[in-house]
Design a protein around this motif. Structure first.
Motif, short mmCIF file in Angstrom:
data_model
loop_
_atom_site.label_atom_id
_atom_site.label_comp_id
_atom_site.label_asym_id
_atom_site.label_seq_id
_atom_site.Cartn_x
_atom_site.Cartn_y
_atom_site.Cartn_z
N ILE A 275 0.82 -1.22 0.22
CA ILE A 275 -0.17 0.05 -0.04
C ILE A 275 0.71 1.14 -0.06
O ILE A 275 1.89 1.06 0.73
CB ILE A 275 -0.93 -0.03 1.31
CG1 ILE A 275 -1.80 -1.24 1.20
CG2 ILE A 275 -1.66 1.41 1.29
CD1 ILE A 275 -2.67 -1.47 0.24
N CYS A 276 0.42 2.26 -0.79
CA CYS A 276 1.19 3.38 -0.97
C CYS A 276 1.39 4.06 0.41
O CYS A 276 0.39 4.36 1.17
CB CYS A 276 0.76 4.31 -2.03
SG CYS A 276 1.58 5.88 -2.00
N PRO A 277 2.35 4.39 1.02
CA PRO A 277 2.56 5.21 2.34
C PRO A 277 2.28 6.35 2.47
O PRO A 277 2.43 7.18 3.51
CB PRO A 277 3.96 5.00 2.97
CG PRO A 277 4.61 4.93 1.37
CD PRO A 277 4.00 4.46 0.47
N TYR A 278 1.97 7.45 1.21
CA TYR A 278 1.75 8.79 1.35
C TYR A 278 0.60 9.27 2.11
O TYR A 278 0.58 10.41 2.39
CB TYR A 278 2.07 9.16 0.08
CG TYR A 278 3.71 9.33 -0.26
CD1 TYR A 278 4.42 10.15 0.33
CD2 TYR A 278 4.22 8.66 -1.34
CE1 TYR A 278 5.84 10.05 0.18
CE2 TYR A 278 5.52 8.72 -1.48
CZ TYR A 278 6.27 9.53 -0.86
OH TYR A 278 7.49 9.51 -1.01
N CYS A 279 -0.76 8.91 1.97
CA CYS A 279 -2.06 9.55 2.08
C CYS A 279 -2.88 8.36 2.88
O CYS A 279 -2.51 7.18 2.67
CB CYS A 279 -2.70 10.60 1.16
SG CYS A 279 -3.16 9.51 -0.27
N ALA A 280 -4.18 8.75 3.00
CA ALA A 280 -5.05 7.90 3.72
C ALA A 280 -5.85 7.36 2.41
O ALA A 280 -6.67 6.41 2.71
CB ALA A 280 -5.84 8.88 4.46
N THR B 272 -1.50 6.67 6.92
CA THR B 272 -1.44 5.57 6.26
C THR B 272 -1.51 4.36 7.25
O THR B 272 -1.40 3.24 6.62
CB THR B 272 -0.06 5.44 5.46
OG1 THR B 272 0.95 5.47 6.48
CG2 THR B 272 0.06 6.37 4.43
N LEU B 273 -1.70 4.67 8.50
CA LEU B 273 -2.05 3.60 9.71
C LEU B 273 -3.41 3.05 9.16
O LEU B 273 -4.20 3.70 8.84
CB LEU B 273 -1.96 4.20 10.86
CG LEU B 273 -0.59 4.75 11.11
CD1 LEU B 273 -0.72 5.47 12.63
CD2 LEU B 273 0.53 3.71 11.39
N ASP B 274 -3.35 1.55 9.27
CA ASP B 274 -4.73 0.94 9.06
C ASP B 274 -5.34 0.81 10.38
O ASP B 274 -4.95 1.38 11.54
CB ASP B 274 -4.54 -0.54 8.42
CG ASP B 274 -3.78 -1.37 9.32
OD1 ASP B 274 -3.62 -1.24 10.28
OD2 ASP B 274 -3.11 -2.23 8.75
#
Length: 188
Positions: free
Chosen positions: A50-55, A161-163
């Motif tokens: 998953i891309c780490p840049y935004c939500a 980016t935290l799930d």
């Protein structure tokens, strides 16, 4: 080069005489472009990420060769991004291989002007000591005769980016520490 060879190499001629009348396949390829291979063809494996840049949570395919990340592309199987990445997501290969990436813990002492390297154990001990001290210094058993059992000495601001599971654990940790200022960037 004879005339016949020249005509056979002409894309319009190949399109009209070959099996590709719309010119979308072999007729449109030149010799050099036909010999090109994708830069991900030599990868040993593909890791879904998953891309780490935004939500948003765009899917990424991370291509690995000899245990090194060689390319990151959008994941066409992702229901969110369907293989597309924004400019920041497209540049996320630099997070792992860029020359500006730090691979060591750096610390600048109070009023210091230089960064110094620390080993990870020392850095983690420093963080734990500071959390304990901030909690102790800001602890409030009660406010205005109302029992609170909280600290205003520490707070948490989570990344976008935290799930859900990571946010759940962070909330549990900081609540157990007595923090009341727990927020997430994705909600702000």
């Amino acid at each position: 080069m004879g005339v016949r060879t020249w005509i056979d190499s002409w894309p319009v001629y190949r399109q009209l005489k070959g099996t590709d009348p719309l010119g979308r396949g072999a007729a449109a390829k030149s010799g050099p472009s036909a010999r090109l291979t994708p830069r991900v063809a030599s990868a040993d494996r593909v890791v879904k990420s998953i891309c780490p840049y935004c939500a948003v949570g765009c899917g990424q395919n991370v291509y690995v060769q000899d245990e090194r990340v060689t390319q990151i592309e959008g994941d066409p199987d992702s229901p969110i991004s369907r293989g597309r990445l924004c400019p920041k997501g497209s540049a996320s290969l630099q997070l792992t291989t860029g020359s500006a990436r730090e691979h060591h813990v750096l610390h600048r002492r109070p009023h210091g002007t230089r960064w110094e390297r620390l080993d990870l154990d020392t850095a983690m001990d420093m963080i734990a000591d500071r959390v304990v001290e901030a909690r102790r210094a800001g602890w409030q058993w009660e406010v205005d005769e109302t029992r609170t059992r909280r600290t205003l000495g520490i707070a948490s601001l989570g990344g976008a980016t935290l799930d859900n599971e990571e946010n759940y654990l962070i909330k549990k940790l900081f609540t157990a520490l007595g923090a009341v200022q727990i927020e997430n960037q994705a909600r702000v």
